[in-house]
Design a protein around this motif. Structure first.
Motif, PDB file in Angstrom:
ATOM      1  N   LEU A   1       4.789  -0.842   1.082  1.00 31.28           N
ATOM      2  CA  LEU A   1       5.077   0.231   2.108  1.00 31.28           C
ATOM      3  C   LEU A   1       5.306   1.690   1.347  1.00 31.28           C
ATOM      4  O   LEU A   1       5.186   2.659   1.638  1.00 31.28           O
ATOM      5  CB  LEU A   1       6.080  -0.067   3.036  1.00 31.28           C
ATOM      6  CG  LEU A   1       5.529  -0.948   4.039  1.00 31.28           C
ATOM      7  CD1 LEU A   1       6.678  -1.658   4.777  1.00 31.28           C
ATOM      8  CD2 LEU A   1       4.330  -0.633   4.740  1.00 31.28           C
TER       9      LEU A   1
ATOM     10  N   ALA B   1      -0.497   1.588   6.626  1.00 30.67           N
ATOM     11  CA  ALA B   1       0.616   0.827   6.577  1.00 30.67           C
ATOM     12  C   ALA B   1       0.819  -0.265   7.271  1.00 30.67           C
ATOM     13  O   ALA B   1       1.166  -1.571   6.653  1.00 30.67           O
ATOM     14  CB  ALA B   1       1.871   1.866   6.562  1.00 30.67           C
TER      15      ALA B   1
ATOM     16  N   PRO C   1      11.002   4.229   3.536  1.00 27.84           N
ATOM     17  CA  PRO C   1       9.714   4.625   4.030  1.00 27.84           C
ATOM     18  C   PRO C   1       9.459   6.033   3.281  1.00 27.84           C
ATOM     19  O   PRO C   1       8.777   6.740   3.830  1.00 27.84           O
ATOM     20  CB  PRO C   1       9.414   4.356   5.406  1.00 27.84           C
ATOM     21  CG  PRO C   1      10.904   4.556   5.883  1.00 27.84           C
ATOM     22  CD  PRO C   1      11.991   4.205   4.834  1.00 27.84           C
TER      23      PRO C   1
ATOM     24  N   ALA D   1       3.430   4.988   1.314  1.00 25.21           N
ATOM     25  CA  ALA D   1       4.143   6.416   1.862  1.00 25.21           C
ATOM     26  C   ALA D   1       3.994   7.435   0.798  1.00 25.21           C
ATOM     27  O   ALA D   1       3.789   8.678   1.308  1.00 25.21           O
ATOM     28  CB  ALA D   1       5.582   5.944   2.098  1.00 25.21           C
TER      29      ALA D   1
END
Lengths: 244, 380, 214
Positions: free
Chosen positions: A159, A203, A242, A163
């Motif tokens: 993740l 994601a 994130p 990001a």
């Protein structure tokens, strides 16, 4: 507004060609996949070793401290250093991959470390007592038991990388982040929102795929209530922001 | 036989865990190491399979120094059971038990077949083998722990408080089954516990250790109860020593009185005719099932009417059971049976006491009264 | 870098205050929302699945994407700081709901039973017994959220929202090392201040923790 974004997303023309969605998606997956792979190859053995030997724990602390650095700053610093040293696309790609690898390492390290070090001491004691060598204890007991936390580290790392790969578009690499950065430059909010939807969907899908893989790989005995509780407690350890 | 010779363990911090320990654990018997926490009993146990290395001294198994064998190979030949079982949560029960045979190179299928046999032996038949450890109760996990240690049929077993994490009822059950298994298997066992009652129940010989890792006394249970060597051992062995020692004294021929019995279904009239003193023993095919008071019954005798307070003792069992049978009987007559549970007769408490007075207490060892004192027996 | 800081001191300070708002206000809002949600998640396991599962799904969405999608949801413009506040609140809640539920669950059952036996009503028990005892764990979760928030907020500089991340984007475009370093260090210092502040508050409101430590 939503209708506009939807039309942008389903317009076949946006999906084709060298700057089409399909190509951008592929680039995004390439950067992310490669970075997580490199980071895993480096971080998992180190984390597992530290957990097994109980030595050099400062490495985990240092890696965790790295998480406080804004990834945007890290990205720009590494990019500025490389831009004068490399030519062509490599000048942007190399720093991007390096930054993504750096950001993927802390959760992977923490996952492998805490997974191995939190193995029930009685199980470890019994394993040695039955005549397992260090290598056997690590491969037959500690690593299988650590899989839930290794996976939660892997998911956090994925993740984090997806990001950050998005904001890496601001140093001129490809990937889905292009739509957000280019849309902003052209004041084209529809393009930005479409890109954002794609990034969010990517994601979610990647996390879902990894979660499914986790169910396949983790031994059933580790999926009970007790280990779930332990996993939750440790999830704060591996949780990455994130940031991107 | 496991032999400790002047074994010393001093930890890195300078703390002495085991101090000059010398004793033997005879082949085929259970030797219990018992003492308060910090007495070095677990350290001593773990030095046998080299989970801890001694600072000095020697430990040998059947005259082979454990230091002369590769540690991992040594451990594969020694069963090891610990307090919280330490099952591998990632392996099913059968694969937990098959671990050591597989480490020793057995083919997987053969190891699993063996594992299922051993699981049956410890009372976990059938589908238990395919469960995950987390699906078992504490007592069941402990049984798996014992099965796992037995799987490769090692001659020597080390057990570190294996039953202390389960509740008292399950513990008693596990202890009884453990003794039954040991009668069958005859392993050389070193067993660590902090519970003196467990030590007295399980041990063929008991090594009482004191804080600082010194051996206070090494003796069989009856001797330990009769002749604790000093105040520490006496205090540790605890109160009611005289009464508890009866557990280890075999019942001599007791003067049994014949006891008339009636079967279930006897009518009140028949029962009143059969009684001599207001109490009547009911037996079913020769096996005593309980007492009734014929005066108080109005219907044919059925199981719900029986007074169940009285215990039953076997004639070949310990004196403690015979005395308890007499003390607990509502008629004051203790019920004694043979080994198959068939009634032999009844005995009164004063008769049991006379028998007790007539038995010999374990004779004190000369060395234990010599002024040399506390460690004499162990040092010889 | 020092000369850059010297020359831009008042600008840095005012951007730091903006940054602190964007990262700090969501911490307070997120905590206020997480306490009842975390309490609810403890009531029933299906509620827990929905609340914890749902919030971890939201946590999955990359920050830049969330910032950009905000105008669709709350009808703001793309450069409105409110987008950042809401997005950061979502992340904070996502992190804290699970923490609060676990922290309340970690309060020992004996304590809970004793409180019930003494006649605490459920509401008073929550505020008088369970919540105070859960403070150390919640505080640990809050520290993670604070550090993460400060870092994430800087990303909003890409959208031109005023805060410390400006020094990163501006410094990169001008290839001005001192400015980029200033941005990074300022973010780290701000994160540190948040961390120390939360620890200090936790210390003050949990005096019994200190008694255990000494």
């Amino acid at each position: 507004m939503i209708a506009q974004v939807w039309r942008w997303l389903v317009d076949g023309a946006h999906w084709q060609g060298g700057t089409g969605i399909a190509q951008r998606l592929l680039e995004h997956l390439e950067y992310s996949g490669m970075s997580v792979l490199i980071a895993a190859i480096i971080a998992l053995p180190i984390g597992a070793f530290i957990g097994h030997a109980g030595r050099a724990k400062w490495i985990i602390a240092v890696a965790n401290a790295f998480r406080a650095i804004p990834s945007l700053g890290l990205l720009f610093v590494v990019a500025m250093w490389f831009v004068s040293r490399l030519q062509g696309d490599a000048a942007y790609l190399v720093p991007t991959i390096i930054v993504l690898v750096i950001l993927a390492m802390p959760p992977l390290l923490a996952g492998a470390y805490s997974g191995v070090s939190e193995v029930d001491p009685a199980a470890r004691d019994a394993a040695y007592g039955m005549g397992m060598t260090h290598r056997q204890v690590l491969t037959r007991v500690e690593l299988p038991c650590a899989l839930p936390l290794i996976f939660s580290g892997l998911r956090s790392a994925a993740l984090q990388v997806i990001a950050t790969a998005t904001i890496a578009a601001s140093i001129s690499v490809g990937g889905l982040g292009r739509y957000l950065i280019d849309g902003l430059a052209n004041s084209d909010y529809t393009e930005m929102a479409g890109g954002a939807v794609l990034v969010a969907a990517l994601a979610l899908v990647v996390d879902g795929v990894l979660a499914a893989l986790q169910r396949l790989v983790v031994p059933g005995g580790l999926r009970t209530a007790r280990s779930a509780r332990r996993r939750r407690r440790a999830s704060a350890v591996t949780q990455a922001s994130p940031t991107g | 036989m496991i032999r400790f010779e002047q074994v010393v363990k001093i930890y890195a911090g300078g703390q002495t865990a085991v101090d000059d320990l010398t004793f033997e654990a005879p082949t085929g018997q259970i030797t219990v190491l018992v003492g308060p926490s910090g007495c070095g009993k677990t350290t001593s146990l773990r030095m046998i399979n080299r989970m801890i290395e001694p600072t000095s001294g020697h430990i040998s198994i059947d005259d082979e120094d454990v230091q002369s064998v590769n540690a991992a190979r040594l451990r594969r030949g020694i069963g090891y059971v610990i307090q919280n079982a330490g099952l591998f949560p990632n392996k099913r029960v059968v694969d937990n038990v098959a671990t050591v045979p597989i480490l020793l190179g057995a083919p997987r299928s053969q190891a699993r077949t063996r594992a299922r046999e051993v699981l049956e032996l410890v009372g976990l038949p059938g589908d238990f083998a395919d469960r995950w450890p987390s699906q078992l109760s504490g007592g069941q996990q402990q049984r798996v722990g014992v099965a796992r240690a037995l799987a490769a049929d090692p001659p020597v077993m080390l057990m570190d408080e294996p039953f202390s994490a389960v509740d008292p009822v399950v513990r008693e059950q596990l202890q009884d089954e453990f003794l039954r298994l040991q009668r069958e298997l005859g392993k050389t066992i070193v067993f660590v516990t902090h519970d003196i009652d467990e030590a007295l129940k399980l041990g063929d010989q008991i090594a009482v250790m004191r804080v600082g890792g010194k051996l206070a006394q090494l003796a069989d249970p009856a001797y330990l109860l009769a002749h604790p060597i000093d105040d520490f051992v006496a205090g540790f062995v605890g109160r009611d020593r005289g009464y508890r020692a009866l557990t280890f004294a075999q019942t001599p021929a007791l003067p049994l009185a014949a006891e008339p019995t009636v079967p279930l279904g006897t009518t009140p009239q028949e029962a009143r005719a059969a009684t001599r003193d207001g109490w009547l023993l009911v037996a079913d095919h020769g096996r005593p099932v309980g007492w009734v008071e014929p005066e108080h019954i109005t219907a044919a005798i059925e199981p719900a009417m029986l007074h169940r307070g009285g215990t039953v003792a076997r004639a070949t069992g310990p004196l403690r059971a015979a005395l308890d049978a007499a003390l607990s009987s509502p008629s004051r007559r203790g019920v004694i049976t043979d080994d198959d549970g068939i009634l032999l007769g009844t005995v009164r408490a004063h008769q049991v006491l006379e028998a007790i007075e007539a038995t010999d207490r374990p004779e004190v060892d000369e060395a234990d009264i010599a002024p040399a004192g506390p460690t004499s027996r162990a040092d010889r | 870098m020092l000369s850059f800081i010297h020359g831009h001191w008042s600008d840095i300070l005012s951007r730091a205050i903006d940054h602190a708002w964007l990262a700090g206000l969501p911490l307070l809002l997120g905590l206020a929302i997480s306490l009842p949600l975390g309490w609810l998640a403890r009531r029933a396991s299906w509620l827990r699945v929905i609340l914890v599962g749902g919030s971890s799904l939201l946590y999955t969405i990359p920050s830049l994407a969330l910032f950009v999608l905000m105008p669709i949801v709350v009808k703001t413009t793309i450069t409105d700081p409110v987008n950042v506040i809401i997005a950061m609140t979502i992340y904070t809640v996502a992190l804290l709901v699970r923490t609060v539920a676990d922290a309340l669950g970690a309060v020992s059952d004996e304590t809970r039973q004793a409180a019930i036996a003494m006649g605490y009503t459920p509401i008073r028990r929550f505020f008088g017994v369970e919540l105070p005892l859960a403070v150390p764990v919640i505080s640990a979760g809050l520290r993670v959220a604070a550090v993460s928030n400060v870092a994430i907020v800087s990303v909003a500089a890409l959208l031109g929202i005023r805060q410390l991340g400006f020094y990163l984007t501006d410094g990169y475009q001008l290839n001005y090392w001192a400015e980029v370093w200033t941005g990074i260090v300022a973010c780290l210092v701000l994160a540190l201040i948040f961390d120390v502040l939360i620890q200090a508050i936790t210390r003050v409101i949990t005096p019994w923790q200190r008694a255990v430590a000494s």
